[in-house]
Motif scaffolding. Structure first.
Motif, PDB file in Angstrom:
ATOM      1  N   ARG A  60     -13.504 -15.023   7.104  1.00  0.00           N
ATOM      2  CA  ARG A  60     -14.141 -16.001   7.996  1.00  0.00           C
ATOM      3  C   ARG A  60     -13.639 -17.396   7.751  1.00  0.00           C
ATOM      4  NH1 ARG A  60     -19.451 -14.052  10.016  1.00  0.00           N
ATOM      5  NH2 ARG A  60     -18.997 -11.853  10.145  1.00  0.00           N
ATOM      6  N   GLU A  61     -14.090 -18.280   8.618  1.00  0.00           N
ATOM      7  CA  GLU A  61     -13.777 -19.689   8.461  1.00  0.00           C
ATOM      8  C   GLU A  61     -14.212 -20.116   7.056  1.00  0.00           C
ATOM      9  OE1 GLU A  61     -15.671 -21.961  11.500  1.00  0.00           O
ATOM     10  OE2 GLU A  61     -15.253 -23.849  10.513  1.00  0.00           O
ATOM     11  N   ASN A 120      -8.753 -17.709  -0.583  1.00  0.00           N
ATOM     12  CA  ASN A 120      -8.638 -18.735   0.445  1.00  0.00           C
ATOM     13  C   ASN A 120      -7.231 -18.784   1.009  1.00  0.00           C
ATOM     14  OD1 ASN A 120     -11.324 -19.554   0.181  1.00  0.00           O
ATOM     15  ND2 ASN A 120     -10.785 -20.729  -1.649  1.00  0.00           N
ATOM     16  N   VAL A 121      -7.177 -18.997   2.316  1.00  0.00           N
ATOM     17  CA  VAL A 121      -5.881 -18.948   2.998  1.00  0.00           C
ATOM     18  C   VAL A 121      -5.753 -20.161   3.897  1.00  0.00           C
ATOM     19  CG1 VAL A 121      -4.565 -17.687   4.737  1.00  0.00           C
ATOM     20  CG2 VAL A 121      -5.751 -16.434   2.925  1.00  0.00           C
ATOM     21  N   ARG A 122      -4.553 -20.705   3.907  1.00  0.00           N
ATOM     22  CA  ARG A 122      -4.287 -21.860   4.750  1.00  0.00           C
ATOM     23  C   ARG A 122      -3.180 -21.512   5.740  1.00  0.00           C
ATOM     24  NH1 ARG A 122      -4.489 -27.774   4.500  1.00  0.00           N
ATOM     25  NH2 ARG A 122      -2.461 -28.430   5.251  1.00  0.00           N
ATOM     26  N   ILE A 123      -3.356 -21.970   6.974  1.00  0.00           N
ATOM     27  CA  ILE A 123      -2.331 -21.732   7.996  1.00  0.00           C
ATOM     28  C   ILE A 123      -1.156 -22.658   7.713  1.00  0.00           C
ATOM     29  CG2 ILE A 123      -1.841 -21.846  10.480  1.00  0.00           C
ATOM     30  CD1 ILE A 123      -4.976 -21.625  10.813  1.00  0.00           C
ATOM     31  N   ARG A 124       0.040 -22.154   7.866  1.00  0.00           N
ATOM     32  CA  ARG A 124       1.228 -23.006   7.677  1.00  0.00           C
ATOM     33  C   ARG A 124       1.252 -24.066   8.774  1.00  0.00           C
ATOM     34  NH1 ARG A 124       5.198 -19.707   4.813  1.00  0.00           N
ATOM     35  NH2 ARG A 124       6.684 -21.359   5.278  1.00  0.00           N
ATOM     36  N   ALA A 132     -13.187 -27.030   3.992  1.00  0.00           N
ATOM     37  CA  ALA A 132     -11.775 -27.169   4.361  1.00  0.00           C
ATOM     38  C   ALA A 132     -10.898 -27.521   3.161  1.00  0.00           C
ATOM     39  CB  ALA A 132     -11.628 -28.227   5.448  1.00  0.00           C
ATOM     40  N   LYS A 133     -11.508 -28.033   2.122  1.00  0.00           N
ATOM     41  CA  LYS A 133     -10.789 -28.368   0.900  1.00  0.00           C
ATOM     42  C   LYS A 133     -10.038 -27.154   0.353  1.00  0.00           C
ATOM     43  CE  LYS A 133     -13.464 -29.530  -2.605  1.00  0.00           C
ATOM     44  NZ  LYS A 133     -14.879 -29.913  -2.503  1.00  0.00           N
ATOM     45  N   PHE A 134     -10.651 -25.991   0.475  1.00  0.00           N
ATOM     46  CA  PHE A 134     -10.086 -24.783  -0.133  1.00  0.00           C
ATOM     47  C   PHE A 134      -9.103 -24.065   0.770  1.00  0.00           C
ATOM     48  CE2 PHE A 134     -14.262 -25.043  -2.359  1.00  0.00           C
ATOM     49  CZ  PHE A 134     -13.729 -25.423  -3.585  1.00  0.00           C
ATOM     50  N   ILE A 145       3.152 -30.547  20.037  1.00  0.00           N
ATOM     51  CA  ILE A 145       2.060 -31.230  19.339  1.00  0.00           C
ATOM     52  C   ILE A 145       2.291 -31.039  17.843  1.00  0.00           C
ATOM     53  CG2 ILE A 145      -0.435 -31.356  18.983  1.00  0.00           C
ATOM     54  CD1 ILE A 145      -0.817 -30.299  21.812  1.00  0.00           C
ATOM     55  N   GLN A 146       2.340 -32.156  17.120  1.00  0.00           N
ATOM     56  CA  GLN A 146       2.612 -32.101  15.679  1.00  0.00           C
ATOM     57  C   GLN A 146       1.421 -32.666  14.914  1.00  0.00           C
ATOM     58  OE1 GLN A 146       5.052 -30.680  14.254  1.00  0.00           O
ATOM     59  NE2 GLN A 146       6.589 -30.419  15.866  1.00  0.00           N
ATOM     60  N   PRO A 147       0.453 -31.838  14.568  1.00  0.00           N
ATOM     61  CA  PRO A 147      -0.715 -32.372  13.879  1.00  0.00           C
ATOM     62  C   PRO A 147      -0.377 -32.677  12.421  1.00  0.00           C
ATOM     63  CG  PRO A 147      -1.068 -30.089  14.618  1.00  0.00           C
ATOM     64  CD  PRO A 147       0.387 -30.380  14.724  1.00  0.00           C
ATOM     65  N   ALA A 148      -0.014 -33.912  12.140  1.00  0.00           N
ATOM     66  CA  ALA A 148       0.433 -34.263  10.791  1.00  0.00           C
ATOM     67  C   ALA A 148      -0.718 -34.773   9.931  1.00  0.00           C
ATOM     68  CB  ALA A 148       1.531 -35.320  10.882  1.00  0.00           C
ATOM     69  N   ASP A 149      -1.472 -35.714  10.482  1.00  0.00           N
ATOM     70  CA  ASP A 149      -2.602 -36.279   9.748  1.00  0.00           C
ATOM     71  C   ASP A 149      -3.719 -35.230   9.585  1.00  0.00           C
ATOM     72  OD1 ASP A 149      -3.964 -39.169   9.148  1.00  0.00           O
ATOM     73  OD2 ASP A 149      -5.425 -37.728   9.973  1.00  0.00           O
ATOM     74  N   PRO A 150      -4.458 -35.270   8.462  1.00  0.00           N
ATOM     75  CA  PRO A 150      -5.537 -34.286   8.270  1.00  0.00           C
ATOM     76  C   PRO A 150      -6.559 -34.272   9.409  1.00  0.00           C
ATOM     77  CG  PRO A 150      -5.191 -35.535   6.247  1.00  0.00           C
ATOM     78  CD  PRO A 150      -4.263 -36.119   7.267  1.00  0.00           C
ATOM     79  N   LYS A 151      -6.851 -35.425   9.988  1.00  0.00           N
ATOM     80  CA  LYS A 151      -7.835 -35.468  11.089  1.00  0.00           C
ATOM     81  C   LYS A 151      -7.289 -34.770  12.329  1.00  0.00           C
ATOM     82  CE  LYS A 151     -10.726 -38.591   9.228  1.00  0.00           C
ATOM     83  NZ  LYS A 151     -11.976 -38.190   8.616  1.00  0.00           N
ATOM     84  N   GLU A 152      -5.998 -34.959  12.532  1.00  0.00           N
ATOM     85  CA  GLU A 152      -5.333 -34.304  13.664  1.00  0.00           C
ATOM     86  C   GLU A 152      -5.294 -32.807  13.447  1.00  0.00           C
ATOM     87  OE1 GLU A 152      -1.581 -36.277  13.514  1.00  0.00           O
ATOM     88  OE2 GLU A 152      -1.536 -36.515  15.679  1.00  0.00           O
ATOM     89  N   ARG A 153      -5.002 -32.464  12.210  1.00  0.00           N
ATOM     90  CA  ARG A 153      -4.908 -31.048  11.874  1.00  0.00           C
ATOM     91  C   ARG A 153      -6.261 -30.371  12.049  1.00  0.00           C
ATOM     92  NH1 ARG A 153      -5.352 -27.054   8.328  1.00  0.00           N
ATOM     93  NH2 ARG A 153      -3.532 -25.721   7.993  1.00  0.00           N
ATOM     94  N   ALA A 154      -7.319 -31.048  11.604  1.00  0.00           N
ATOM     95  CA  ALA A 154      -8.655 -30.469  11.722  1.00  0.00           C
ATOM     96  C   ALA A 154      -9.020 -30.258  13.191  1.00  0.00           C
ATOM     97  CB  ALA A 154      -9.681 -31.376  11.052  1.00  0.00           C
ATOM     98  N   LEU A 155      -8.649 -31.203  14.037  1.00  0.00           N
ATOM     99  CA  LEU A 155      -8.947 -31.072  15.472  1.00  0.00           C
ATOM    100  C   LEU A 155      -8.171 -29.901  16.083  1.00  0.00           C
ATOM    101  CD1 LEU A 155     -10.183 -32.029  18.134  1.00  0.00           C
ATOM    102  CD2 LEU A 155      -8.356 -33.745  18.302  1.00  0.00           C
TER     103      LEU A 155
END
Ligand code: ARG
Length: 616
Positions: A50-51, A110-114, A55-57, A526-536
């Motif tokens: 699940r989600e 925990n898994v993070r999307i590339r 988000a830290k992890f 679309i290049q979500p570079a900043d963490p806020k952009e990435r979160a969105l």
């Protein structure tokens, strides 16, 4: 896939892809003899992907190691290490996800999307009409039986939940790719017709009926209802009613007789029924138009009347039903449990009989995989008995259909009791909507820029949206307290806040004079570079996962909760990063992200049956 590839929805959601990789990891774990995993348990185990809570992890987290460890005789954390090792090399995993780190806590993987995969997916969603939401792999035919009011009495606040929840589910299931058949199973054959037929003959006013048929029928209905139900206390308190009761001492009994005559095919009663029905329908159709709710079919109770005798005979013939004190019922739980009555001692058929005939008809004509009944939780026992009887009946197709009572709780007033007017009457649906719109109008009163007609239109969308959203954002099974003030607040999880969020996104594009069509045609990366952009971006890409979860438990509130989070992610992005003033290529990437956010928010609201406005 890179952003420049041909458009096309990705292969399942990120969560689907990750679950498939976990399934593979668990299978190899079993094959390697580390831990026994039955194939049949796999769906339940990968469901524990699940989600991530934080988000830290990471973006997702798999928690099955904890449950599996005991049977395997291993420490959860050690087992998690074994799973993670196999996950990292599962086919397709590494294209999309970064290598899982060391399990944390008692054994969370925990898994993070590339970043490249996230960028590619969000760019593809931008180009995709479906906004990145995949279709279900196995579309089903799903009948949604909802709203289904008893006509000839005014629709009231109690009808809002079935109507709004049913409509949202139908829209969501349809968007997921199912074949949805909506059916308004009107109560158009019940005792309320005995009341208005009886009352019409005594108190009916032709001129009033010609001028406003539903008002006149409503007046008669309420009058007869009071007369037929009058208690000695009520009569003592109301001399006018007492006088009427004296003139019509047998009202309650005579009303039932009129219903029975209608059901037996009495020509006069039938023709009155035929005369009243269009007026009843016009009234509720007006409400559905306002609510933007549509049905494929309107097969009410009256439609099934010709089949009822046959249903009872068939149940008798199969030895499923039997007589008891003159009535006929299906005895489901031995002699002590209440039987499911299909014919009364006086020969009348019941709600149950109609519902059995309806199931048979639906199976034969629509061959559904599922039938959803969006009905008040107080009818729980009826549906339990109905489903059990239908199963034992053994109709063709019954073994493959899933019958679901999508139950919901009661709408309460501030006092915690069922929502009523101050005078203690039930609240009419029309006046409920009117008041919501009035209050929304007051909110926009200060906006000089809007023309009166435009203001009215905005108020209608905002007011009705507020009422719908307030209902949909509740856990459907619990009761909820109705409050105009709360539902129209501009802050918090409300329709107004969501509609405002859409208007804000549009505002950015307007301010920059952005040609949306050109932007969409240019299909920027679309290049979500900043963490806020990435979160969105990540939140946007969860859309398909959320809709899947809504389907699993028939819970539209998961969609409202996610929309609220999405609006929050947008605020985080908008408040901390320049958009119009950013240098290229960030500027275009961020504008595209804005446009996509707006489209996703609008689509989410549309799936809830809620409209949006350009400015508010
Ligand atoms: N007319 C019923 C009522 O107002 C609801 C009907 C729900 N649908 C059904 N197939 N029983 O309580």
């Amino acid at each position: 896939m890179t952003a420049g590839d041909a458009p096309g929805p990705p292969a399942g959601t990120f969560r689907d892809r990750l679950r498939a990789a976990f399934a593979h990891a668990l299978r190899t774990l079993a094959a390697d003899g580390v831990c026994a995993v039955a194939e049949a348990d796999l769906p339940g185990l990968v469901d524990q992907v699940r989600e991530a809570a934080d988000a830290k992890f990471g973006d997702y987290s798999g928690t099955m190691a904890m449950g599996l460890a005991k049977a395997a005789g291993k420490k959860p954390r050690d087992l998690a290490v074994e799973i993670a090792k196999r996950l990292a090399v599962a086919p397709g995993y590494a294209d999309t996800f970064a290598p899982p780190g060391d399990p944390v806590g008692p054994g969370f993987i925990n898994v993070r999307i590339r970043d490249e995969a996230l960028a590619a997916a969000v760019s593809a969603a931008f180009r995709d009409e479906r906004l990145g939401v995949p279709r279900v792999a196995d579309p089903e035919t799903i009948v949604v039986d909802f709203s289904s009011p008893n006509v000839a009495k005014p629709m009231h606040v109690g009808h809002i939940r079935s109507t709004v929840i049913g409509d949202a589910l139908a829209r969501i299931l349809g968007f997921r790719g199912h074949r949805v058949v909506t059916d308004n199973h009107l109560g158009d054959w019940g005792t309320q017709f005995g009341m208005i037929i009886w009352g019409w003959r005594r108190f009916g006013d032709e001129a009033a009926f010609a001028a406003d048929p539903t008002a006149e029928l409503g007046r008669i209905y309420r009058l007869v209802r009071r007369l037929a139900d009058a208690t000695p206390e009520a009569l003592a308190a109301d001399p006018e009613l007492a006088a009427l009761a004296e003139q019509h001492p047998g009202a309650a009994r005579e009303v039932l007789l009129e219903t029975a005559k209608l059901h037996e095919g009495d020509a006069e009663n039938r023709s009155l029924w035929e005369r009243f029905m269009p007026a009843c329908l016009a009234d509720i159709e007006k409400l559905y138009r306002r609510l933007d709710v549509r049905f494929d079919h309107w097969l009410g109770e009256s439609f099934f009347q010709p089949f009822l005798g046959g249903v009872v005979d068939d149940l008798l013939g199969r030895g499923l039903a039997r007589e008891s004190r003159g009535a006929i019922g299906v005895f489901l739980g031995g002699d002590d449990a209440p039987p499911f009555l299909v014919r009364k001692a006086d020969g009348a058929f019941l709600y149950a009989t109609t519902d059995l005939a309806t199931i048979r008809w639906r199976l034969e004509h629509w061959r559904p995989d599922r039938i959803l009944y969006v009905v008040d939780h107080r009818q729980g026992q009826h549906f339990e008995q109905l489903f059990e009887t239908a199963k034992r009946w053994g109709l063709p197709g019954i073994d493959r259909v899933q019958l679901v009572h999508v139950a919901f709780g009661t709408v309460l007033g501030d006092d915690g009791k069922p929502f009523k007017t101050r005078a203690g009457d039930t609240v009419g649906l029309e006046s409920l909507l009117d008041e919501g719109v009035q209050r929304a109008l007051a909110l926009t009163a200060g906006d000089e820029g809007l023309e009166a007609s435009e203001r009215q239109r905005v108020a209608e969308t905002v007011g009705i949206g507020a009422i719908k959203y307030a209902d949909l954002c509740q856990n459907r099974t619990t009761d909820y307290v109705f409050s105009y003030d709360k539902m129209l607040e501009l802050k918090g999880n409300t329709a107004a806040y969501m509609q405002y969020a859409v208007a804000r996104v549009e505002g950015v594009l307007d301010k920059g004079g952005i040609d949306r069509e050109a932007l969409r045609r240019s299909a920027p990366a679309i290049q979500p570079a900043d963490p806020k952009e990435r979160a969105l971006a990540l939140e946007i890409l969860r859309f398909g996962e959320v809709l899947e979860d809504v389907e699993t438990d028939y819970r539209p509130n998961l969609l409202t909760a996610w929309l609220f989070d999405l609006a929050g992610c947008y605020s985080g992005f908008y408040d901390s990063l320049p958009i119009l003033k950013a240098p290229e290529p960030e500027r275009t990437s961020r504008l595209a992200l804005c446009d996509l956010t707006g489209r996703v928010l609008r689509k989410g609201l549309e799936l809830l049956g809620i409209g949006t406005v350009r400015s508010m």
